[in-house]
Motif scaffolding. Structure first.
Motif, PDB file in Angstrom:
ATOM      1  N   ALA A  27      -0.415 -10.981  11.560  1.00 15.58           N
ATOM      2  CA  ALA A  27      -1.189 -10.029  11.834  1.00 15.58           C
ATOM      3  C   ALA A  27      -2.265  -8.883  10.640  1.00 15.58           C
ATOM      4  CB  ALA A  27      -1.428  -9.301  13.178  1.00 15.58           C
ATOM      5  N   VAL A  28      -0.860  -8.597  10.242  1.00 17.68           N
ATOM      6  CA  VAL A  28      -0.597  -7.888   8.957  1.00 17.68           C
ATOM      7  C   VAL A  28      -0.628  -8.277   7.678  1.00 17.68           C
ATOM      8  CG1 VAL A  28       0.936  -5.781  10.803  1.00 17.68           C
ATOM      9  CG2 VAL A  28       2.072  -7.706   9.040  1.00 17.68           C
ATOM     10  N   LYS A  29      -0.715  -8.851   6.880  1.00 21.08           N
ATOM     11  CA  LYS A  29      -1.091  -9.633   5.994  1.00 21.08           C
ATOM     12  C   LYS A  29      -2.165  -9.247   5.180  1.00 21.08           C
ATOM     13  CE  LYS A  29       0.135 -13.460   3.788  1.00 21.08           C
ATOM     14  NZ  LYS A  29       1.219 -13.762   3.690  1.00 21.08           N
ATOM     15  N   PRO A  30      -2.887  -8.414   5.605  1.00 22.40           N
ATOM     16  CA  PRO A  30      -3.878  -7.823   4.944  1.00 22.40           C
ATOM     17  C   PRO A  30      -3.408  -6.742   4.452  1.00 22.40           C
ATOM     18  CG  PRO A  30      -4.528  -8.596   6.433  1.00 22.40           C
ATOM     19  CD  PRO A  30      -3.741  -8.693   6.736  1.00 22.40           C
ATOM     20  N   LEU A  31      -2.394  -5.705   5.156  1.00 23.10           N
ATOM     21  CA  LEU A  31      -1.843  -4.147   3.997  1.00 23.10           C
ATOM     22  C   LEU A  31      -0.463  -4.234   3.354  1.00 23.10           C
ATOM     23  CD1 LEU A  31      -1.407  -2.779   7.874  1.00 23.10           C
ATOM     24  CD2 LEU A  31      -3.357  -2.894   6.803  1.00 23.10           C
ATOM     25  N   PRO A  32      -1.004  -3.220   2.339  1.00 25.08           N
ATOM     26  CA  PRO A  32       0.160  -3.195   1.664  1.00 25.08           C
ATOM     27  C   PRO A  32       1.240  -3.962   1.893  1.00 25.08           C
ATOM     28  CG  PRO A  32      -1.106  -1.686   1.425  1.00 25.08           C
ATOM     29  CD  PRO A  32      -1.319  -2.190   2.843  1.00 25.08           C
ATOM     30  N   SER A  33       2.069  -3.807   1.229  1.00 23.69           N
ATOM     31  CA  SER A  33       3.525  -5.007   1.772  1.00 23.69           C
ATOM     32  C   SER A  33       4.717  -3.248   2.690  1.00 23.69           C
ATOM     33  CB  SER A  33       4.451  -5.224   0.717  1.00 23.69           C
ATOM     34  OG  SER A  33       5.070  -3.623  -0.334  1.00 23.69           O
ATOM     35  N   LYS A  85      -6.365  -0.016   6.899  1.00 24.48           N
ATOM     36  CA  LYS A  85      -6.692  -0.664   5.466  1.00 24.48           C
ATOM     37  C   LYS A  85      -8.004   0.281   5.034  1.00 24.48           C
ATOM     38  CE  LYS A  85      -7.220  -4.213   2.727  1.00 24.48           C
ATOM     39  NZ  LYS A  85      -6.555  -4.318   1.916  1.00 24.48           N
ATOM     40  N   LEU A  86      -8.658   0.451   5.593  1.00 27.79           N
ATOM     41  CA  LEU A  86      -9.412   2.178   5.747  1.00 27.79           C
ATOM     42  C   LEU A  86      -9.159   2.559   4.878  1.00 27.79           C
ATOM     43  CD1 LEU A  86     -12.995   2.414   5.620  1.00 27.79           C
ATOM     44  CD2 LEU A  86     -12.117   3.269   8.017  1.00 27.79           C
ATOM     45  N   GLU A  87      -7.791   3.569   5.449  1.00 27.41           N
ATOM     46  CA  GLU A  87      -6.676   4.475   4.549  1.00 27.41           C
ATOM     47  C   GLU A  87      -6.819   3.893   3.093  1.00 27.41           C
ATOM     48  OE1 GLU A  87      -3.396   7.058   4.823  1.00 27.41           O
ATOM     49  OE2 GLU A  87      -3.454   5.449   6.866  1.00 27.41           O
ATOM     50  N   GLN A  88      -6.498   2.564   2.825  1.00 27.10           N
ATOM     51  CA  GLN A  88      -5.989   2.448   1.205  1.00 27.10           C
ATOM     52  C   GLN A  88      -6.766   2.221   0.848  1.00 27.10           C
ATOM     53  OE1 GLN A  88      -5.034  -1.951   1.631  1.00 27.10           O
ATOM     54  NE2 GLN A  88      -3.505  -1.837  -0.816  1.00 27.10           N
ATOM     55  N   ALA A  89      -8.172   1.641   1.050  1.00 26.21           N
ATOM     56  CA  ALA A  89      -9.716   1.919   0.468  1.00 26.21           C
ATOM     57  C   ALA A  89     -10.999   2.983   0.189  1.00 26.21           C
ATOM     58  CB  ALA A  89     -10.183   0.782   1.263  1.00 26.21           C
ATOM     59  N   THR A  90     -10.398   3.945   1.012  1.00 29.53           N
ATOM     60  CA  THR A  90     -10.724   5.430   0.335  1.00 29.53           C
ATOM     61  C   THR A  90      -9.782   6.267  -0.347  1.00 29.53           C
ATOM     62  OG1 THR A  90     -10.356   6.160   2.848  1.00 29.53           O
ATOM     63  CG2 THR A  90     -12.429   5.546   2.850  1.00 29.53           C
ATOM     64  N   LYS A  91      -8.099   6.041  -0.580  1.00 35.56           N
ATOM     65  CA  LYS A  91      -7.866   6.469  -1.349  1.00 35.56           C
ATOM     66  C   LYS A  91      -7.840   5.710  -2.902  1.00 35.56           C
ATOM     67  CE  LYS A  91      -4.043   7.889   1.702  1.00 35.56           C
ATOM     68  NZ  LYS A  91      -2.339   7.558   2.402  1.00 35.56           N
ATOM     69  N   THR A  92      -7.572   4.813  -2.616  1.00 41.96           N
ATOM     70  CA  THR A  92      -8.346   3.696  -3.943  1.00 41.96           C
ATOM     71  C   THR A  92      -9.715   3.742  -4.562  1.00 41.96           C
ATOM     72  OG1 THR A  92      -7.922   1.885  -2.712  1.00 41.96           O
ATOM     73  CG2 THR A  92      -6.302   2.657  -3.678  1.00 41.96           C
ATOM     74  N   PHE A  93     -10.682   3.594  -3.934  1.00 45.95           N
ATOM     75  CA  PHE A  93     -11.479   3.692  -4.487  1.00 45.95           C
ATOM     76  C   PHE A  93     -11.665   1.870  -4.896  1.00 45.95           C
ATOM     77  CE2 PHE A  93     -11.910   7.836  -3.187  1.00 45.95           C
ATOM     78  CZ  PHE A  93     -13.555   8.381  -3.550  1.00 45.95           C
ATOM     79  N   ASN A  94     -10.549   0.998  -5.051  1.00 49.16           N
ATOM     80  CA  ASN A  94     -10.988  -0.282  -5.244  1.00 49.16           C
ATOM     81  C   ASN A  94     -12.148  -0.931  -3.981  1.00 49.16           C
ATOM     82  OD1 ASN A  94     -10.514  -3.260  -5.148  1.00 49.16           O
ATOM     83  ND2 ASN A  94      -8.399  -2.399  -5.819  1.00 49.16           N
ATOM     84  N   PRO A  95     -12.914  -1.860  -4.612  1.00 53.35           N
ATOM     85  CA  PRO A  95     -14.250  -2.414  -3.917  1.00 53.35           C
ATOM     86  C   PRO A  95     -13.631  -3.678  -2.841  1.00 53.35           C
ATOM     87  CG  PRO A  95     -14.832  -2.436  -6.438  1.00 53.35           C
ATOM     88  CD  PRO A  95     -13.568  -1.573  -6.668  1.00 53.35           C
ATOM     89  N   LEU A  96     -12.706  -4.180  -3.888  1.00 56.55           N
ATOM     90  CA  LEU A  96     -11.936  -5.273  -2.525  1.00 56.55           C
ATOM     91  C   LEU A  96     -11.250  -4.963  -1.368  1.00 56.55           C
ATOM     92  CD1 LEU A  96     -10.449  -7.647  -5.492  1.00 56.55           C
ATOM     93  CD2 LEU A  96     -12.569  -8.092  -4.220  1.00 56.55           C
ATOM     94  N   HIS A  97     -10.957  -3.677  -1.793  1.00 55.54           N
ATOM     95  CA  HIS A  97      -9.864  -3.214  -0.756  1.00 55.54           C
ATOM     96  C   HIS A  97     -11.249  -2.552   0.737  1.00 55.54           C
ATOM     97  CE1 HIS A  97      -6.084  -3.188  -2.058  1.00 55.54           C
ATOM     98  NE2 HIS A  97      -6.460  -2.268  -3.247  1.00 55.54           N
ATOM     99  N   ILE A  98     -12.637  -2.011  -0.262  1.00 57.83           N
ATOM    100  CA  ILE A  98     -13.191  -1.330   0.767  1.00 57.83           C
ATOM    101  C   ILE A  98     -13.573  -2.805   1.521  1.00 57.83           C
ATOM    102  CG2 ILE A  98     -15.687  -0.402   0.575  1.00 57.83           C
ATOM    103  CD1 ILE A  98     -14.182   0.782  -1.492  1.00 57.83           C
ATOM    104  N   ILE A  99     -14.446  -3.511   0.768  1.00 55.04           N
ATOM    105  CA  ILE A  99     -14.796  -4.656   1.351  1.00 55.04           C
ATOM    106  C   ILE A  99     -14.126  -5.352   2.375  1.00 55.04           C
ATOM    107  CG2 ILE A  99     -16.155  -7.572   1.374  1.00 55.04           C
ATOM    108  CD1 ILE A  99     -16.646  -6.013  -1.362  1.00 55.04           C
ATOM    109  N   LYS A 100     -12.640  -5.765   2.278  1.00 55.10           N
ATOM    110  CA  LYS A 100     -11.809  -5.726   3.798  1.00 55.10           C
ATOM    111  C   LYS A 100     -12.107  -5.261   4.463  1.00 55.10           C
ATOM    112  CE  LYS A 100      -8.825  -8.697   0.437  1.00 55.10           C
ATOM    113  NZ  LYS A 100      -7.956  -8.538  -0.491  1.00 55.10           N
TER     114      LYS A 100
END
Length: 200
Positions: A27-33, A85-100
């Motif tokens: 369940a937590v696989k999409p997140l950073p380690s 995941k949303l927190e990670q996406a908005t910090k990094t501005f990485n398009p793949l993270h944002i889509i996920k």
């Protein structure tokens, strides 16, 4: 960080525990380690502490009670994983993270669906760049008698009309690239702002 597994007296308890922990890890696989480990460690410690409070129940029964109180990992962790995941996406501005992140949050309100559509619209600009390279005369920012007509592609037959002019010319591709980058950062900033408002 290695998470210390709980030792059990009964084999059935060990099997149930292993199965539950495997579901949490999935369940937590999409997140950073680091986030994965933090969540797994928290669940593990809840189970361990719960087992320490056992008052003469069978180990398996007590474990099942604890896991029942913790809930189904896939359901309990879904909002937490989506938010992290949303927190990670908005910090990094990485398009793949944002889509996920948007895919995980799409069921959390219509605003996330709107953000998803806004990001998809950026691919329209990418398509226009490609179309301009393939058909430079038919793609651009067109005006008809000095008023806006279309940003995109027009039929070749319309090009014979003297009132229709393409105004950007060779600046079309740089303008589209600039529009993509600026729009991407603005949308991501608004997404970050929305997440902060939701936190309050």
């Amino acid at each position: 960080m290695k998470i210390k597994e709980i030792e059990f007296k009964e084999t059935a308890s060990k099997r149930v525990y292993d199965s539950y922990m495997k579901r949490i890890k999935k369940a937590v696989k999409p997140l950073p380690s680091t986030d994965q480990n933090e969540i797994i460690l928290e669940f593990n410690s809840h189970i361990y502490e719960g087992l320490q409070r056992n008052t003469n129940n069978l180990e398996i029964d007590h474990l099942l009670d604890i896991l029942d109180k913790l809930g189904i990992p896939e359901e309990v962790l879904k909002p937490l994983v989506a938010d992290k995941k949303l927190e990670q996406a908005t910090k990094t501005f990485n398009p793949l993270h944002i889509i996920k992140a948007l895919a995980l949050n799409i069921t959390n309100g219509i605003s996330y669906l709107i953000f998803f559509v806004l990001y998809l619209l950026l691919f329209g600009f990418v398509y226009l760049i490609y179309a301009k390279i393939v058909n430079p005369k038919e793609v651009g920012l067109f005006l008809n008698d000095n008023s806006f007509m279309v940003l995109g592609k027009i039929k070749e037959g319309n090009l014979n009309n003297s009132a229709i002019t393409e105004v950007l010319g060779n600046w079309f591709i740089p303008s589209m690239i600039l529009s993509i980058v600026a729009s991407y950062f603005i949308i991501t900033f608004l997404l970050k702002l929305k997440r902060k408002i939701n936190k309050k």
